[in-house]
Scaffold this motif. Structure first.
Motif, PDB file in Angstrom:
ATOM      1  N   GLY A 139     105.376  17.461 -24.641  1.00 22.70           N
ATOM      2  CA  GLY A 139     106.718  17.322 -24.073  1.00 22.70           C
ATOM      3  C   GLY A 139     107.723  18.260 -24.720  1.00 22.70           C
ATOM      4  N   VAL A 140     107.649  18.395 -26.042  1.00 21.61           N
ATOM      5  CA  VAL A 140     108.580  19.294 -26.745  1.00 21.61           C
ATOM      6  C   VAL A 140     108.331  20.744 -26.351  1.00 21.61           C
ATOM      7  CG1 VAL A 140     109.218  20.161 -29.026  1.00 21.61           C
ATOM      8  CG2 VAL A 140     108.948  17.717 -28.673  1.00 21.61           C
ATOM      9  N   LYS A 141     107.050  21.122 -26.204  1.00 28.93           N
ATOM     10  CA  LYS A 141     106.754  22.494 -25.772  1.00 28.93           C
ATOM     11  C   LYS A 141     107.227  22.746 -24.349  1.00 28.93           C
ATOM     12  CE  LYS A 141     102.783  23.362 -28.781  1.00 28.93           C
ATOM     13  NZ  LYS A 141     101.311  23.648 -28.850  1.00 28.93           N
ATOM     14  N   ALA A 142     107.253  21.691 -23.528  1.00 30.17           N
ATOM     15  CA  ALA A 142     107.744  21.832 -22.155  1.00 30.17           C
ATOM     16  C   ALA A 142     109.257  21.855 -22.071  1.00 30.17           C
ATOM     17  CB  ALA A 142     107.193  20.711 -21.284  1.00 30.17           C
ATOM     18  N   GLY A 143     109.953  21.566 -23.177  1.00 26.89           N
ATOM     19  CA  GLY A 143     111.404  21.626 -23.188  1.00 26.89           C
ATOM     20  C   GLY A 143     112.103  20.289 -23.146  1.00 26.89           C
ATOM     21  N   LEU A 144     111.357  19.184 -23.234  1.00 23.87           N
ATOM     22  CA  LEU A 144     111.978  17.861 -23.214  1.00 23.87           C
ATOM     23  C   LEU A 144     112.540  17.522 -24.590  1.00 23.87           C
ATOM     24  CD1 LEU A 144     109.373  15.767 -21.178  1.00 23.87           C
ATOM     25  CD2 LEU A 144     111.594  16.594 -20.382  1.00 23.87           C
ATOM     26  N   PRO A 145     113.651  16.778 -24.632  1.00 25.34           N
ATOM     27  CA  PRO A 145     114.156  16.305 -25.935  1.00 25.34           C
ATOM     28  C   PRO A 145     113.185  15.309 -26.561  1.00 25.34           C
ATOM     29  CG  PRO A 145     115.847  16.166 -24.232  1.00 25.34           C
ATOM     30  CD  PRO A 145     114.553  16.450 -23.533  1.00 25.34           C
ATOM     31  N   LEU A 146     113.299  15.156 -27.873  1.00 27.69           N
ATOM     32  CA  LEU A 146     112.397  14.264 -28.594  1.00 27.69           C
ATOM     33  C   LEU A 146     112.545  12.825 -28.125  1.00 27.69           C
ATOM     34  CD1 LEU A 146     110.331  13.767 -30.824  1.00 27.69           C
ATOM     35  CD2 LEU A 146     112.209  13.642 -32.458  1.00 27.69           C
ATOM     36  N   ALA A 147     113.776  12.401 -27.861  1.00 28.34           N
ATOM     37  CA  ALA A 147     113.991  11.014 -27.419  1.00 28.34           C
ATOM     38  C   ALA A 147     113.289  10.740 -26.095  1.00 28.34           C
ATOM     39  CB  ALA A 147     115.495  10.749 -27.293  1.00 28.34           C
ATOM     40  N   ASP A 148     113.329  11.698 -25.154  1.00 25.15           N
ATOM     41  CA  ASP A 148     112.633  11.514 -23.879  1.00 25.15           C
ATOM     42  C   ASP A 148     111.120  11.498 -24.073  1.00 25.15           C
ATOM     43  OD1 ASP A 148     115.086  11.468 -22.679  1.00 25.15           O
ATOM     44  OD2 ASP A 148     115.035  13.571 -22.035  1.00 25.15           O
ATOM     45  N   CYS A 149     110.623  12.303 -25.010  1.00 25.90           N
ATOM     46  CA  CYS A 149     109.174  12.295 -25.290  1.00 25.90           C
ATOM     47  C   CYS A 149     108.739  10.940 -25.842  1.00 25.90           C
ATOM     48  CB  CYS A 149     108.837  13.405 -26.271  1.00 25.90           C
ATOM     49  SG  CYS A 149     109.118  15.069 -25.648  1.00 25.90           S
ATOM     50  N   ILE A 150     109.567  10.340 -26.689  1.00 27.69           N
ATOM     51  CA  ILE A 150     109.236   9.016 -27.217  1.00 27.69           C
ATOM     52  C   ILE A 150     109.225   7.974 -26.110  1.00 27.69           C
ATOM     53  CG2 ILE A 150     110.085   7.190 -28.750  1.00 27.69           C
ATOM     54  CD1 ILE A 150     110.957   9.323 -30.691  1.00 27.69           C
ATOM     55  N   LYS A 151     110.132   8.105 -25.132  1.00 23.23           N
ATOM     56  CA  LYS A 151     110.125   7.194 -23.983  1.00 23.23           C
ATOM     57  C   LYS A 151     108.852   7.342 -23.169  1.00 23.23           C
ATOM     58  CE  LYS A 151     115.176   7.056 -23.497  1.00 23.23           C
ATOM     59  NZ  LYS A 151     116.328   7.401 -22.626  1.00 23.23           N
ATOM     60  N   VAL A 152     108.380   8.576 -23.026  1.00 26.01           N
ATOM     61  CA  VAL A 152     107.121   8.799 -22.298  1.00 26.01           C
ATOM     62  C   VAL A 152     105.958   8.129 -23.023  1.00 26.01           C
ATOM     63  CG1 VAL A 152     105.499  10.564 -21.526  1.00 26.01           C
ATOM     64  CG2 VAL A 152     107.948  10.938 -21.265  1.00 26.01           C
ATOM     65  N   VAL A 153     105.931   8.243 -24.350  1.00 26.67           N
ATOM     66  CA  VAL A 153     104.882   7.577 -25.131  1.00 26.67           C
ATOM     67  C   VAL A 153     104.969   6.070 -24.956  1.00 26.67           C
ATOM     68  CG1 VAL A 153     103.985   7.195 -27.459  1.00 26.67           C
ATOM     69  CG2 VAL A 153     104.769   9.463 -26.799  1.00 26.67           C
ATOM     70  N   ALA A 154     106.190   5.526 -24.943  1.00 21.25           N
ATOM     71  CA  ALA A 154     106.373   4.079 -24.775  1.00 21.25           C
ATOM     72  C   ALA A 154     105.861   3.601 -23.426  1.00 21.25           C
ATOM     73  CB  ALA A 154     107.850   3.720 -24.945  1.00 21.25           C
ATOM     74  N   ARG A 155     105.868   4.487 -22.412  1.00 23.05           N
ATOM     75  CA  ARG A 155     105.393   4.095 -21.080  1.00 23.05           C
ATOM     76  C   ARG A 155     103.894   4.308 -20.905  1.00 23.05           C
ATOM     77  NH1 ARG A 155     109.926   7.096 -19.223  1.00 23.05           N
ATOM     78  NH2 ARG A 155     108.454   8.714 -18.550  1.00 23.05           N
ATOM     79  N   GLU A 156     103.346   5.383 -21.463  1.00 29.16           N
ATOM     80  CA  GLU A 156     101.987   5.794 -21.120  1.00 29.16           C
ATOM     81  C   GLU A 156     100.952   5.486 -22.196  1.00 29.16           C
ATOM     82  OE1 GLU A 156     101.990   9.878 -20.065  1.00 29.16           O
ATOM     83  OE2 GLU A 156     103.411   9.642 -18.403  1.00 29.16           O
ATOM     84  N   ALA A 157     101.358   5.298 -23.432  1.00 32.51           N
ATOM     85  CA  ALA A 157     100.376   5.071 -24.508  1.00 32.51           C
ATOM     86  C   ALA A 157      99.829   3.648 -24.441  1.00 32.51           C
ATOM     87  CB  ALA A 157     101.018   5.330 -25.872  1.00 32.51           C
ATOM     88  N   ARG A 158      98.695   3.451 -25.099  1.00 30.17           N
ATOM     89  CA  ARG A 158      98.107   2.116 -25.176  1.00 30.17           C
ATOM     90  C   ARG A 158      98.791   1.312 -26.272  1.00 30.17           C
ATOM     91  NH1 ARG A 158      93.070   4.997 -25.002  1.00 30.17           N
ATOM     92  NH2 ARG A 158      92.767   4.443 -27.192  1.00 30.17           N
ATOM     93  N   GLU A 159      98.556   0.001 -26.208  1.00 20.61           N
ATOM     94  CA  GLU A 159      99.089  -0.895 -27.226  1.00 20.61           C
ATOM     95  C   GLU A 159      98.299  -0.719 -28.525  1.00 20.61           C
ATOM     96  OE1 GLU A 159     101.751  -2.599 -26.989  1.00 20.61           O
ATOM     97  OE2 GLU A 159     102.120  -2.309 -24.853  1.00 20.61           O
ATOM     98  N   PRO A 160      98.930  -0.921 -29.677  1.00 20.92           N
ATOM     99  CA  PRO A 160     100.331  -1.323 -29.899  1.00 20.92           C
ATOM    100  C   PRO A 160     101.309  -0.163 -30.079  1.00 20.92           C
ATOM    101  CG  PRO A 160      99.138  -1.432 -31.953  1.00 20.92           C
ATOM    102  CD  PRO A 160      98.144  -0.944 -30.939  1.00 20.92           C
ATOM    103  N   VAL A 161     100.838   1.084 -29.854  1.00 17.37           N
ATOM    104  CA  VAL A 161     101.737   2.239 -30.006  1.00 17.37           C
ATOM    105  C   VAL A 161     102.860   2.170 -28.989  1.00 17.37           C
ATOM    106  CG1 VAL A 161     101.861   4.753 -29.827  1.00 17.37           C
ATOM    107  CG2 VAL A 161      99.955   3.684 -31.016  1.00 17.37           C
ATOM    108  N   ALA A 162     102.542   1.754 -27.756  1.00 10.86           N
ATOM    109  CA  ALA A 162     103.582   1.661 -26.727  1.00 10.86           C
ATOM    110  C   ALA A 162     104.673   0.682 -27.140  1.00 10.86           C
ATOM    111  CB  ALA A 162     102.955   1.237 -25.405  1.00 10.86           C
ATOM    112  N   THR A 163     104.306  -0.459 -27.684  1.00  9.63           N
ATOM    113  CA  THR A 163     105.301  -1.449 -28.110  1.00  9.63           C
ATOM    114  C   THR A 163     106.171  -0.925 -29.247  1.00  9.63           C
ATOM    115  OG1 THR A 163     103.847  -3.258 -27.433  1.00  9.63           O
ATOM    116  CG2 THR A 163     105.604  -3.789 -28.990  1.00  9.63           C
ATOM    117  N   GLU A 164     105.559  -0.273 -30.224  1.00  6.32           N
ATOM    118  CA  GLU A 164     106.320   0.225 -31.371  1.00  6.32           C
ATOM    119  C   GLU A 164     107.268   1.347 -30.960  1.00  6.32           C
ATOM    120  OE1 GLU A 164     106.442  -1.201 -34.170  1.00  6.32           O
ATOM    121  OE2 GLU A 164     104.855  -2.634 -33.745  1.00  6.32           O
TER     122      GLU A 164
END
Length: 339
Positions: A178-203
């Motif tokens: 995401g950062v290489k594509a030009g997204l801000p870090l906060a938006d990349c963390i939101k993507v991880v919160a949506r797409e990653a498996r538990e418990p990483v998504a929850t954290e």
């Protein structure tokens, strides 16, 4: 010649040899330290330093920026080390409620007390079934009410930490892309919160929710090691905090972090594979007395029943269980590796 030979007495010869040795040593010392004493070595070093100094203003500015960034990083690392020591002191006295939160259990203390009571009753019933001795029944009840619930919380906590470590490198890779594509870090963390498996998504979802409340991103990420006290989460928090304060290439830093996390995971798997044989041997040795006792109970119950029907048998069983416990703890310390 005789007069000259009369002057060459042993005393004169010794003095002459001593003078010659002193002159030789003095010459060697002078030849070694003459450049430093005369300033020639200092002059050469100064000339080399001036020659190596950047000549253009742009180069000097880049050098000053690099030095400033290094100082900032050193200060940040020192601050994180102090914070990590404070966290380690706190982690030695983790409350039961915090352990339940880290285990992913949405329990209150009332729920834990109810679980302990039910577990104690179940173990008491098992004690009545196993024996009619009140000491044995009381031991079962105590283990069910106070031992098993805490073991269950620790088991769930450890399993959740392992699941977090397995998924964290994938989440970091999502942030890198995401950062290489030009997204801000906060938006990349939101993507991880949506797409990653538990418990990483929850954290990571908790990081975004904390940021919505007005907390800065670095402070929100710095709370991740408190909820998941593992070294990998601390590495991620340090990289993000240093990048937020000192600058630098976030994609490259997180890419290196992802390689480190995967390397630690591979090392953990290799250690697990190498120690599997020792763990199997320890399990077989630890289970062998119980298996033999069960076989003897089936084949010759009158012979083996002396162990729990006589006081001498009780002493023998107590001693054997004690020494088995000591041996199991020694084997456990030998096959458990910390890295």
């Amino acid at each position: 010649m005789s007069g000259f030979e009369d002057l060459l007495t042993p005393e004169v010869t010794g003095i002459a040899v001593a003078v010659l040795v002193m002159l030789a040593v003095g010459g060697i010392i002078y030849s070694l330290f003459q450049p430093a004493l005369s300033g020639t070595k200092r002059r050469d070093q100064r000339v080399q330093a001036v020659a190596a100094r950047p000549q253009s203003e742009t180069q000097r500015k880049q050098l000053r920026d690099t030095d400033r960034r290094k100082k900032n990083i050193q200060e940040q690392l020192k601050e994180f080390e102090e914070r990590q020591r404070a966290k380690q002191d706190k982690q030695q006295k983790v409350s039961l409620k915090t352990r339940m939160e880290q285990a992913g259990l949405a329990w209150e203390m009332s729920h834990f007390i109810m679980f302990s009571a039910v577990s104690g009753v179940v173990f008491l019933i098992l004690g009545f079934i196993a024996s009619s001795n009140f000491l044995v029944i009381g031991g079962f009840g105590f283990a069910g009410a106070f031992g098993f619930p805490r073991w269950y919380v620790s088991f769930k906590r450890k399993r959740r930490f392992n699941a977090f470590l397995d998924e964290l490198p994938n989440g970091v890779d999502i942030i890198v892309r995401g950062v290489k594509a030009g997204l801000p870090l906060a938006d990349c963390i939101k993507v991880v919160a949506r797409e990653a498996r538990e418990p990483v998504a929850t954290e990571f979802r908790k990081i975004t929710e904390t940021q919505i409340m007005g907390v800065t991103l670095s402070e929100a990420v710095s709370k991740l090691p408190d909820r998941v006290p593992v070294a990998e989460a601390n590495f991620f928090a340090i990289v993000v905090a240093i990048q937020q304060k000192a600058g630098g290439g976030l994609a490259e830093a997180l890419s290196n972090l992802s390689k480190v996390l995967r390397g630690r995971k591979a090392m953990k798997g290799k250690i697990k594979a190498l120690s599997a044989e020792a763990k199997s041997s320890a399990g077989i040795i630890g289970a062998l007395p119980f298996v033999v006792g069960g076989i003897m109970f089936v084949v010759a119950p009158d012979y083996i029943s002396l162990l729990w029907t006589t006081s001498t048998g009780h002493l023998i069983m107590g001693g054997c269980l004690f020494w088995m416990f000591i041996g199991i703890m020694i084997m456990r310390s030998m096959i458990n590796f910390d890295f």
